[in-house]
Design a protein around this motif. Structure first.
Motif, PDB file in Angstrom:
ATOM      1  N   GLU A  89      -6.220   2.376  -8.761  1.00  0.00           N
ATOM      2  CA  GLU A  89      -6.584   2.992 -10.163  1.00  0.00           C
ATOM      3  C   GLU A  89      -6.632   1.803 -11.479  1.00  0.00           C
ATOM      4  O   GLU A  89      -7.207   0.889 -12.429  1.00  0.00           O
ATOM      5  N   PRO A  90      -4.932   0.887 -11.173  1.00  0.00           N
ATOM      6  CA  PRO A  90      -4.900  -0.678 -11.919  1.00  0.00           C
ATOM      7  C   PRO A  90      -6.159  -1.265 -11.213  1.00  0.00           C
ATOM      8  O   PRO A  90      -6.433  -2.135 -12.312  1.00  0.00           O
ATOM      9  N   ALA A  91      -6.202  -1.769 -10.584  1.00  0.00           N
ATOM     10  CA  ALA A  91      -7.319  -2.634  -9.949  1.00  0.00           C
ATOM     11  C   ALA A  91      -8.992  -2.368 -10.690  1.00  0.00           C
ATOM     12  O   ALA A  91      -9.326  -2.810 -11.288  1.00  0.00           O
ATOM     13  N   ALA A  92      -9.144  -0.940 -10.483  1.00  0.00           N
ATOM     14  CA  ALA A  92     -10.761  -0.590 -11.404  1.00  0.00           C
ATOM     15  C   ALA A  92     -10.461  -1.065 -12.978  1.00  0.00           C
ATOM     16  O   ALA A  92     -10.793  -1.277 -13.261  1.00  0.00           O
ATOM     17  N   ARG A  93      -9.148  -0.741 -13.500  1.00  0.00           N
ATOM     18  CA  ARG A  93      -8.883  -1.031 -15.079  1.00  0.00           C
ATOM     19  C   ARG A  93      -9.099  -2.651 -15.124  1.00  0.00           C
ATOM     20  O   ARG A  93     -10.320  -3.003 -15.735  1.00  0.00           O
ATOM     21  N   LEU A  94      -8.824  -3.320 -14.396  1.00  0.00           N
ATOM     22  CA  LEU A  94      -9.003  -4.633 -14.422  1.00  0.00           C
ATOM     23  C   LEU A  94     -10.722  -4.934 -14.473  1.00  0.00           C
ATOM     24  O   LEU A  94     -11.053  -6.153 -15.016  1.00  0.00           O
ATOM     25  N   ARG A  95     -10.542  -5.122 -13.174  1.00  0.00           N
ATOM     26  CA  ARG A  95     -12.082  -5.173 -12.660  1.00  0.00           C
ATOM     27  C   ARG A  95     -13.181  -5.178 -14.145  1.00  0.00           C
ATOM     28  O   ARG A  95     -14.050  -5.619 -13.126  1.00  0.00           O
ATOM     29  N   ASP A  96     -13.270  -3.996 -14.398  1.00  0.00           N
ATOM     30  CA  ASP A  96     -14.255  -3.019 -15.115  1.00  0.00           C
ATOM     31  C   ASP A  96     -14.472  -4.335 -17.100  1.00  0.00           C
ATOM     32  O   ASP A  96     -15.033  -3.579 -17.474  1.00  0.00           O
ATOM     33  N   LEU A  97     -13.297  -4.983 -16.747  1.00  0.00           N
ATOM     34  CA  LEU A  97     -12.974  -5.524 -18.043  1.00  0.00           C
ATOM     35  C   LEU A  97     -14.223  -6.632 -19.043  1.00  0.00           C
ATOM     36  O   LEU A  97     -14.300  -7.698 -17.306  1.00  0.00           O
ATOM     37  N   PRO A  98     -14.514  -6.760 -20.022  1.00  0.00           N
ATOM     38  CA  PRO A  98     -15.409  -7.631 -19.787  1.00  0.00           C
ATOM     39  C   PRO A  98     -15.064  -9.242 -19.928  1.00  0.00           C
ATOM     40  O   PRO A  98     -15.634  -9.787 -20.087  1.00  0.00           O
ATOM     41  N   HIS A  99     -13.793  -9.578 -20.340  1.00  0.00           N
ATOM     42  CA  HIS A  99     -13.232 -10.322 -20.471  1.00  0.00           C
ATOM     43  C   HIS A  99     -11.739  -9.772 -20.504  1.00  0.00           C
ATOM     44  O   HIS A  99     -10.841  -8.800 -20.717  1.00  0.00           O
ATOM     45  N   THR A 100     -10.854 -10.677 -19.824  1.00  0.00           N
ATOM     46  CA  THR A 100      -9.259 -10.589 -18.657  1.00  0.00           C
ATOM     47  C   THR A 100      -8.267 -11.907 -20.278  1.00  0.00           C
ATOM     48  O   THR A 100      -8.707 -12.483 -20.059  1.00  0.00           O
ATOM     49  N   ASP A 101      -7.678 -11.320 -20.643  1.00  0.00           N
ATOM     50  CA  ASP A 101      -6.262 -11.795 -21.307  1.00  0.00           C
ATOM     51  C   ASP A 101      -5.934 -12.016 -20.783  1.00  0.00           C
ATOM     52  O   ASP A 101      -4.972 -10.832 -19.157  1.00  0.00           O
ATOM     53  N   VAL A 102      -4.541 -12.363 -21.317  1.00  0.00           N
ATOM     54  CA  VAL A 102      -3.351 -12.946 -19.999  1.00  0.00           C
ATOM     55  C   VAL A 102      -2.371 -11.172 -20.076  1.00  0.00           C
ATOM     56  O   VAL A 102      -1.886 -11.127 -19.207  1.00  0.00           O
TER      57      VAL A 102
END
Length: 134
Positions: A89-102
């Motif tokens: 679940e947390p990996a899917a949230r991070l994986r699907d972001l179009p832009h990742t910040d800190v």
């Protein structure tokens, strides 16, 4: 080589977490070392027990074109492939972001910690990320 591996795995067992960099010229078995450390059965020989440690081998050269977002998306994809860690679940949230910040990365790492897990990233070809034309 066994002494080096034992010392590196000792960091995974320590209460105080840190970083280890393995660098050097071509042909000195850096990639072989990372594959060796990533294998759970090898870690078990030195007291590292799964699934507390989520060990991810990531060839940074495969993240192309390189960006921080693409790096974290790729890492999250690899974590999600390890069902024994219950981090899908947390990996899917991070994986699907179009832009990742800190903040996004901190939220993912908080979720890892909440599950009493430690994320261990074994980054191969990291110098690829430092090249200007990538």
């Amino acid at each position: 080589m066994r002494v080096v591996i034992k010392d590196k795995l000792g960091l995974k067992l320590a209460g105080q977490r840190g970083n280890v960099a393995v660098s050097g010229p071509l042909g000195i078995v850096k990639t072989s070392l990372l594959h060796f450390v990533a294998a759970p059965e090898r870690g078990a020989e030195f007291g590292v027990r799964q699934p507390k440690f989520c060990v991810v081998y990531l060839d940074v050269q495969a993240v192309t074109p390189f960006s921080a977002t693409r790096f974290w998306n790729r890492m999250a994809r690899l974590v999600a492939r390890q069902p024994e860690h219950a981090l899908q679940e947390p990996a899917a949230r991070l994986r699907d972001l179009p832009h990742t910040d800190v903040t996004d990365v901190e939220e993912f790492l908080d979720a890892v910690a909440e599950r009493n897990q430690v994320l261990v990233l074994l980054l191969d070809e990291f110098d690829w990320a430092l090249q200007g034309d990538t």
